[in-house]
Design an enzyme around this catalytic site. Sequence first.
Site, PDB file in Angstrom:
ATOM      1  CB  CYS A   1      -0.892  -0.004   1.246  1.00 41.02           C
ATOM      2  SG  CYS A   1      -2.377   0.970   1.044  1.00 41.02           S
TER       3      CYS A   1
ATOM      4  CB  CYS B   1      -2.967   1.587   3.812  1.00 41.81           C
ATOM      5  SG  CYS B   1      -3.141   0.664   2.311  1.00 41.81           S
TER       6      CYS B   1
END
Length: 115
Positions: A26, A29
């Site tokens: 990610c 995130c």
Amino acid sequence: MATIALAEETFEATVAAEGIVLVDWCGPCRAFGPVFEAVSDGHPDVVFGKIDTEAEHRLAASAGIMSIPTLMAFRDGVLVFSQPGALPAPVLEDLITQVRALDMDEVRAAIAEPS
């Protein structure tokens, strides 16, 4: 257990280790990050690693990451799950249960079979 930051230098050794390793690919995130962190607290025997795809472009490209977040699960050095998209906590818990239940001898035999 808290999540650990993974980078190009630590990725291979971490996912190749014995046991279960979950990797959250990610950028920053905001949605899935807190779920991943919260679930990690209930599984001290599982490694929860996070990779910042914005900082680790080459690593993300070499792993074929096309969408973020992407979650990967490794068991005993074998990639057993990879899926883009955020998972709700109950689904992540179920995934961990399924990865624990795998017969790794069967998994390795299936990988070794010619396609």
